[in-house]
Design a protein around this motif. Structure first.
Motif, short mmCIF file in Angstrom:
data_model
loop_
_atom_site.label_atom_id
_atom_site.label_comp_id
_atom_site.label_asym_id
_atom_site.label_seq_id
_atom_site.Cartn_x
_atom_site.Cartn_y
_atom_site.Cartn_z
N GLY A 121 0.81 -1.22 0.00
CA GLY A 121 0.00 0.00 0.00
C GLY A 121 0.84 1.26 0.00
O GLY A 121 1.35 1.68 -1.03
N MET A 122 1.03 1.87 1.18
CA MET A 122 1.65 3.18 1.27
C MET A 122 3.15 3.12 1.07
O MET A 122 3.81 2.15 1.42
CB MET A 122 1.31 3.81 2.62
N GLY A 123 3.69 4.22 0.50
CA GLY A 123 5.12 4.35 0.29
C GLY A 123 5.59 3.68 -0.99
O GLY A 123 4.83 3.07 -1.73
N ALA A 124 6.90 3.85 -1.27
CA ALA A 124 7.59 3.23 -2.41
C ALA A 124 7.13 3.82 -3.75
O ALA A 124 6.57 4.92 -3.81
CB ALA A 124 7.40 1.71 -2.39
N TYR A 142 -7.91 -3.48 -6.28
CA TYR A 142 -6.56 -4.00 -6.13
C TYR A 142 -6.42 -4.79 -4.83
O TYR A 142 -7.12 -4.53 -3.85
CB TYR A 142 -5.54 -2.84 -6.12
N ALA A 143 -5.52 -5.72 -4.83
CA ALA A 143 -5.15 -6.41 -3.59
C ALA A 143 -4.17 -5.52 -2.85
O ALA A 143 -2.95 -5.70 -2.90
CB ALA A 143 -4.54 -7.78 -3.90
N SER A 144 -4.70 -4.51 -2.16
CA SER A 144 -3.85 -3.50 -1.53
C SER A 144 -4.58 -2.86 -0.37
O SER A 144 -5.79 -3.00 -0.21
CB SER A 144 -3.45 -2.43 -2.55
N ASP A 145 -3.83 -2.12 0.42
CA ASP A 145 -4.40 -1.35 1.52
C ASP A 145 -3.78 0.04 1.52
O ASP A 145 -2.55 0.18 1.62
CB ASP A 145 -4.14 -2.03 2.86
N HIS A 146 -4.61 1.08 1.38
CA HIS A 146 -4.13 2.46 1.29
C HIS A 146 -3.16 2.62 0.11
O HIS A 146 -2.06 3.16 0.25
CB HIS A 146 -3.47 2.91 2.59
N TYR A 166 -15.60 0.36 -2.53
CA TYR A 166 -14.99 -0.70 -3.30
C TYR A 166 -15.81 -1.98 -3.19
O TYR A 166 -16.57 -2.17 -2.24
CB TYR A 166 -13.54 -0.96 -2.89
N ALA A 167 -15.65 -2.81 -4.20
CA ALA A 167 -16.46 -4.03 -4.28
C ALA A 167 -16.06 -5.03 -3.21
O ALA A 167 -14.96 -5.00 -2.67
CB ALA A 167 -16.29 -4.65 -5.66
#
Length: 301
Positions: free
Chosen positions: A42-45, A59-63, A202-203
């Motif tokens: 998720g966050m950063g990078a 997406y398979a993500s968080d934040h 989101y779904a």
């Protein structure tokens, strides 16, 4: 927009930062609205292949933070970077293999979020230095004193469709209207910093949690109803806020894709036009588009 504003009186400052690495803590797992633990990026990078115009959800993500996540190592300088950068500000890479590449600020979160072309993102990494030509805080609309502008490059405002209507309101085109009940994390914070997360956007949450915002895209201009961001962020009936979706999928309850604030004021001061094309991709892309404030003809990627 064809408007009378004070853009000629706004100073431009060059700020510095660097691409920040992804960070975590030793607990690793977070928990979704149904109590299921997860570990997701998720966050950063540097997030590849997610740009303005792409879906904010699914997406398979968080934040999820699109593009490059930028901040400064010095806490005071980092706050200045957050407070003074505006959506649409030009950003140049100043070190590393992508040196010279140009992108644009698309919002604030825990970091300043910058969309770059894929060719630049592919060779960028944490630690690469960037410079931001910051301009826009203090922007005021002479014919619309009830509306407070936040975080908006004056060049972006000029490119956006709309303007003063015959009855004196400000016409703004939006890709989506967001009900007050969708507004989650970020309420209560100052509106020059970070953004506001949207719940039910989101779904996969089920009908009891969905608010019909699953189709939001990164870069969408949205209207937040009954929301006052003039001097903070909070619920106020009869007010509305215009923002830009700058972050993507979130799994924490009360969080979701988030708009960074562009302007806010009484609802009667605005004329809102539903327009599916109201997205930063229309004005900041293609990358060879005419420069925004702070750019020169030499700005290339």
């Amino acid at each position: 927009m064809n408007l009378t504003a004070n853009q000629a009186r706004l100073p431009r400052q060059v700020l510095t930062g660097e691409v920040w690495p992804a960070v975590s803590d030793r607990h690793a797992y977070r928990v979704d609205p149904d109590g299921r633990p997860f570990v997701l990026p998720g966050m950063g990078a540097v997030t590849l292949e997610v740009h303005c115009g792409d879906p904010a959800t699914g997406y398979a993500s968080d934040h999820l933070e699109p593009g490059a996540s930028v901040r400064h190592r010095d806490p005071a300088a980092n706050h200045a970077l957050q407070f003074l950068t505006c959506i649409g500000n030009v950003v140049h890479v100043a070190s590393g293999p992508a040196t010279g590449a140009a992108g644009h600020v698309i919002g604030q979160h825990a970091y300043v979020l910058v969309d770059f072309p894929d060719a630049a993102l592919a060779v960028m990494g944490p630690g690469d230095q960037v410079t931001v030509t910051a301009v826009g805080q203090g922007l005021a609309l002479a014919d619309h004193p009830a509306i407070v502008v936040k975080n908006c490059d004056p060049g972006l405002l000029e490119r956006m469709p709309g303007g003063t209507t015959a009855d004196g309101r400000l016409e703004v085109h939006v890709a989506a209207r967001v009900p007050a009940e969708a507004i989650g994390a970020g309420a209560g914070m100052i509106s020059e910093y970070a953004n506001t997360d949207l719940m039910g956007a989101y779904a996969g949450l089920g009908e009891d949690l969905s608010l019909g915002l699953e189709s939001l895209r990164i870069g969408d201009v949205v209207c937040l109803t009954d929301s006052d961001h003039r001097y903070g962020r909070g619920y106020r009936a009869g007010y509305l806020t215009i923002g830009v979706i700058s972050t993507g999928q979130c799994m924490l309850f009360g969080h979701g894709p988030g708009p960074s604030t562009l302007m806010s004021g009484p609802a009667e001061a605005f004329s809102i036009v539903d327009d599916a094309s109201a997205n930063l991709v229309s004005w900041l892309h293609p990358w060879a588009a005419a420069p925004l404030a702070g750019e020169t003809d030499d700005d290339t990627s």
